[in-house]
Design a protein around this motif. Structure first.
Motif, PDB file in Angstrom:
ATOM      1  N   SER A 104      49.138-104.772   2.050  1.00 42.57           N
ATOM      2  CA  SER A 104      50.293-105.612   1.721  1.00 42.57           C
ATOM      3  C   SER A 104      50.632-106.569   2.861  1.00 42.57           C
ATOM      4  N   LEU A 106      48.381-108.150   4.473  1.00 39.28           N
ATOM      5  CA  LEU A 106      47.460-109.264   4.253  1.00 39.28           C
ATOM      6  C   LEU A 106      47.902-110.125   3.081  1.00 39.28           C
ATOM      7  N   VAL A 107      48.283-109.491   1.972  1.00 40.40           N
ATOM      8  CA  VAL A 107      48.551-110.301   0.777  1.00 40.40           C
ATOM      9  C   VAL A 107      50.014-110.687   0.595  1.00 40.40           C
ATOM     10  N   SER A 108      50.947-109.813   1.018  1.00 43.02           N
ATOM     11  CA  SER A 108      52.357-110.169   0.825  1.00 43.02           C
ATOM     12  C   SER A 108      52.909-110.890   2.040  1.00 43.02           C
ATOM     13  N   LYS A 110      51.084-112.231   4.358  1.00 46.26           N
ATOM     14  CA  LYS A 110      50.136-113.275   4.774  1.00 46.26           C
ATOM     15  C   LYS A 110      49.865-113.238   6.283  1.00 46.26           C
TER      16      LYS A 110
ATOM     17  N   THR B 128      54.718-101.383  -2.567  1.00 55.62           N
ATOM     18  CA  THR B 128      54.524-101.957  -1.229  1.00 55.62           C
ATOM     19  C   THR B 128      54.790-103.457  -1.237  1.00 55.62           C
ATOM     20  N   GLY B 129      55.313-103.973  -2.343  1.00 54.75           N
ATOM     21  CA  GLY B 129      55.732-105.372  -2.351  1.00 54.75           C
ATOM     22  C   GLY B 129      54.663-106.355  -2.765  1.00 54.75           C
ATOM     23  N   MET B 130      53.599-105.867  -3.385  1.00 54.14           N
ATOM     24  CA  MET B 130      52.572-106.798  -3.855  1.00 54.14           C
ATOM     25  C   MET B 130      52.953-107.339  -5.237  1.00 54.14           C
ATOM     26  N   GLN B 134      48.082-109.961  -7.694  1.00 50.24           N
ATOM     27  CA  GLN B 134      47.351-109.473  -6.516  1.00 50.24           C
ATOM     28  C   GLN B 134      46.844-108.052  -6.750  1.00 50.24           C
ATOM     29  N   ARG B 138      42.864-107.261  -6.729  1.00 52.21           N
ATOM     30  CA  ARG B 138      42.338-106.588  -5.533  1.00 52.21           C
ATOM     31  C   ARG B 138      42.192-105.084  -5.694  1.00 52.21           C
TER      32      ARG B 138
END
Ligand SMILES: Nc1ncnc2c1ncn2[C@@H]1O[C@H](COP(=O)(O)OP(=O)(O)O)[C@@H](O)[C@H]1O
Ligand SMILES: [Mg+2]
Lengths: 251, 223
Positions: A104, A106-108, A110, B128-130, B134, B138
C-alpha cells in the motif's frame, strides 16, 4: 480519536448492531469482549466500512462520515485512518512478506520503492521476521503470517489499528509470539481496538474494556471494573463460561 | 498397401508454411478473447442491475451458436446490412468470429477464477487503503489467473483446432492448404494425416509452454 454515534447494522431483517456509541481516545487500547455472534466483528468492520452500516455516524481522527450518505471517496478517506489485522491474516498470497508490508505504500502513498523497502524491512525486524522477508505467505507459520499482517498494518501509519481476534486461528503454541508483538505496540501511542477471547491478555494490555452481547454494548470500563469486578450478571456469566473454556483447554 | 511415406515428407514442409497463418488466427483471436472475456466477466460479476444480465445474454448467445454459423453471419451476413463492411477481409472476419466465440467461454472461466480468490484478499486490500482497481490488478487477477489457467489453456487448444474452419471463408491456412494438395495428388490419407499431425504438434508445443507458465504463476503458492 474514534467517535461512533447511534451506529446500527442489520443484515436483511436481522439486527446485528443496535445503537452503538463509542468514544476512544487517541493512544488508547480498547479490548472488546463478548460471546460469539454478538456483533464484535461487525462493529470493527463497520469502522472501516467493510460492512456498510445501516445508520449512524463514524468519526476517526479528522474524517467524519454520515453512514446514510457517503461517496466512494469518503469511504476511501475513512479507511485511510485505520488498518486491520484479520483473524485469518489475509496476507496477499501472491506477494512475499516484504511486498505485503509495502504494497500500500507503493500504490496508495506512491512512495519510492527504495524508501518503502527500507520501511518494510524495519517493520519486519520489529516483528522479528527480517529473515523471512522474501518468503511467500504459504511458507510461513500462522504466527509468522499474523506478525507480517501486523507489520503491514503498521506500514500505513494508521491513526488506529483494528484487531479482529488476531490469535483465535492460531495453534496454541503460536499465540504468544503474536500477543507479544501486540503487547509491545500497546506501550506505544497507537490507538488500538482489539476484539479478543484472551481475557488475561485483555486485562493486561487494555486501558478500557467493552463487553458486547446481542449487538449492544452491555458494559464498559477499566479492565478491573469489567473483567475483575463486574456487577452485571450477563458479563459475569460470559466471563465464567470463558473461564471454563480456558480451564478446559488447559486440561 | 497404398501408402506413400516419401510423399508425406515432401508435403510436410509445404503445409508447414501455413503454420504462421494458423497461429496468427489463433493467437490474435485469443488475445482479443481474453480482453473481451475479462471485461464480460467483471461486468457479470458486478452487481449493477441490468448490465450483468446483458453480460449473461452475451455469454449464452455466443456459446449457443455453432462457430461456423457465426463466421458466416459475420463474413457473408453483415455486409448485407452494412455495405461498408463488404471490404472486410476474410482474416479479419475470422478473427472477429473466433474472438467473440472464445470470449464467451473465457468469460465464464474467468468469472469462476475470480470468484475462487478468497474474499479476504479484497478486504485486506481495502483495509490497507488500496483502491478496488489496484486490488483487482495487483492481487486478485494474478491469483485468479492461476486458477483459470488450465481451463483457459483448454480453450486455446480448442481454438487452435477450430481455426481450420477459416477455410470456409476462403482463407488458406493449414487445413485449406491440405485440401488443395490432397485434391491435386488424390493422396487424401497422407495429406490429411500430415495436417492432423501438425495440429497435434502445435497443441503439444503449447501444452508444454502452459506447464512452465503454471509453474511460474504458482511459485508464490507453493510451500
Ligand atoms: N454477511 C453477513 N450476512 C448475514 N449475517 C451476518 C453476516 N455477518 C455476520 N452476520 C451475523 O451477525 C451476527 C454478528 O456476527 P459477528 O459480528 O461476526 O459476531 P462476533 O464477531 O461477535 O462473533 C451473527 O449472528 C452473524 O451470523
Ligand atoms: Mg468475530
Amino acid at each position: 480519536m474514534i467517535k461512533v454515534r447511534n451506529l446500527t447494522k442489520h443484515f436483511g431483517d436481522k439486527q446485528v448492531l443496535t445503537d452503538i456509541n463509542l468514544d476512544i481516545k487517541t493512544g488508547e487500547v480498547v479490548a472488546i469482549i463478548g460471546p460469539s455472534g454478538s456483533g464484535k466483528s461487525t462493529l470493527l468492520r463497520c469502522l472501516n466500512l467493510l460492512e456498510k452500516p445501516s445508520n449512524g455516524t463514524i468519526e476517526i481522527k479528522d474524517v467524519k462520515l454520515n453512514t446514510q450518505k457517503y461517496k466512494a471517496r469518503d469511504a476511501y478517506q475513512l479507511r485511510q485512518q485505520t488498518a486491520m489485522v484479520f483473524q485469518h491474516y489475509n496476507l496477499f498470497k501472491n506477494k512475499t512478506a516484504l511486498k505485503n508490508v509495502i504494497e500500500s505504500l507503493l500504490v496508495s502513498s506512491k512512495m519510492k520503492k527504495e524508501e518503502a523497502i527500507q520501511i518494510g524491512e524495519n517493520l519486519l525486524k520489529r516483528v522479528g521476521l527480517e529473515k523471512q522477508a522474501h518468503q511467500y505467505p504459504a511458507t510461513l507459520s500462522g504466527g509468522q503470517q499474523q506478525r507480517v499482517s501486523i507489520a503491514r498494518a503498521l506500514a500505513v501509519k494508521p491513526h488506529a489499528i483494528l484487531f479482529d481476534e488476531p490469535t483465535s486461528a492460531l495453534d496454541p503454541e503460536l499465540v504468544n509470539e503474536v500477543l507479544q508483538v501486540i503487547r509491545q505496540l500497546s506501550k506505544e501511542d497507537t490507538t488500538m481496538v482489539i476484539v479478543t477471547h484472551e481475557m488475561q491478555f485483555a486485562k493486561e494490555v487494555a486501558d478500557h474494556v467493552i463487553f458486547m452481547a446481542d449487538g449492544q454494548i452491555i458494559e464498559q470500563g477499566t479492565p478491573e471494573q469489567v473483567i475483575e469486578h463486574s456487577l452485571n450478571p450477563r458479563t459475569q456469566r460470559f466471563l465464567r463460561q470463558a473461564g471454563d473454556e480456558t480451564d478446559g483447554a488447559a486440561r | 498397401m497404398n501408402f506413400d511415406l516419401q510423399y508425406m515428407l515432401e508435403i510436410s514442409l509445404q503445409i508447414a508454411k501455413y503454420i504462421p497463418i494458423t497461429l496468427l488466427l489463433a493467437i490474435v483471436s485469443m488475445v482479443f478473447a481474453i480482453i473481451i472475456g475479462l471485461v464480460v466477466a467483471l461486468i457479470r460479476n458486478s452487481k449493477i442491475f441490468g448490465i450483468t444480465h446483458l453480460a449473461g445474454l452475451y455469454i449464452s448467445l455466443f456459446r449457443g451458436m455453432p462457430t461456423l454459423v457465426q463466421l458466416f453471419i459475420i463474413y457473408y451476413g453483415l455486409p448485407q446490412l452494412f455495405p461498408s463492411l463488404s471490404t472486410m477481409d476474410a482474416i479479419m472476419a475470422a478473427i472477429i468470429g473466433f474472438s467473440l466465440k472464445e470470449s464467451s467461454y473465457l468469460a465464464e472461466i474467468f468469472r469462476a477464477g475470480l470468484n475462487s480468490v478468497d474474499k479476504g484478499q479484497m478486504e485486506a486490500g481495502l483495509a490497507t487503503g488500496m483502491k478496488r482497481v489496484q486490488i483487482y490488478s495487483r492481487i486478485i487477477l494474478p491469483q485468479a489467473a492461476l486458477n483459470a489457467l488450465p481451463a483457459t489453456g483448454n480453450t486455446f487448444i480448442s481454438l487452435i483446432k477450430e481455426t481450420s474452419l477459416a477455410f470456409t471463408l476462403g482463407i488458406t491456412e493449414l487445413f485449406a492448404e491440405g485440401k488443395i494438395l490432397a485434391s491435386a495428388s488424390m493422396r487424401f490419407f497422407e495429406t490429411y494425416l500430415v495436417v492432423g499431425l501438425i495440429y497435434w504438434l502445435l497443441v503439444i508445443l503449447y501444452s508444454w509452454i502452459q506447464k512452465y507458465l503454471e509453474i511460474w504463476l504458482s511459485k508464490p503458492l507453493r510451500r
